[in-house]
Design an enzyme around this catalytic site. Sequence first.
Site, PDB file in Angstrom:
ATOM      1  N   GLU A   1       0.832  -1.210   0.000  1.00  0.00           N
ATOM      2  CA  GLU A   1       0.000   0.000   0.000  1.00  0.00           C
ATOM      3  C   GLU A   1       0.863   1.255   0.000  1.00  0.00           C
ATOM      4  OE1 GLU A   1      -0.122  -2.635   1.980  1.00  0.00           O
ATOM      5  OE2 GLU A   1      -2.029  -2.839   2.994  1.00  0.00           O
TER       6      GLU A   1
ATOM      7  N   CYS B   1       0.424   1.652   7.213  1.00  0.00           N
ATOM      8  CA  CYS B   1      -0.167   1.978   5.910  1.00  0.00           C
ATOM      9  C   CYS B   1      -1.445   2.782   6.060  1.00  0.00           C
ATOM     10  CB  CYS B   1      -0.421   0.701   5.113  1.00  0.00           C
ATOM     11  SG  CYS B   1       1.121  -0.031   4.509  1.00  0.00           S
TER      12      CYS B   1
END
Length: 134
Positions: free
Chosen positions: A60, A94
């Site tokens: 991500e 993330c």
Amino acid sequence: MTLSDVVLEKLRLAACAASERAYAPYSEFHVGAAVLTESGEIFTGCNVENASYGLTICAERNAVFQAVAQGQRHLLACAIYVKGLRVAMPCGACRQVLREFGAEMEVLCFSDAAEPVRRTLGDLLPESFGPESL
Ligand code: THU
């Protein structure tokens, strides 16, 4: 903003393709991510591990940094794909990085099971700290 089924499928396919490029010889957990920008572009990333384990970057964050490096700072959605029947939810680090560029974004976690897990970033990171907190 509602994402069309066509866009959702594009994101799923992009995340899926990115997972094929994961460099994960230590965990063998191959993750792909795809972010949709307000310009309508899709940027992808995979996890890239390192023999010095702590230097690993998640899929991500890799995808977000690809978008930002191309001048895109407003993200509408992030798709994450791992092979198999169980989805992977984005890790805490993330979530915070996604938050920086898309407080309102949708997060779609795909596996090979029928339905993705679909959340808003606000669901995943409530009462978050962001640029406007400073
Ligand atoms: N990983 C991701 O790419 N995204 C996440 O949100 C969680 C974990 C990666 C990092 C590492 O390469 C492997 O999955 C196992 O933790």
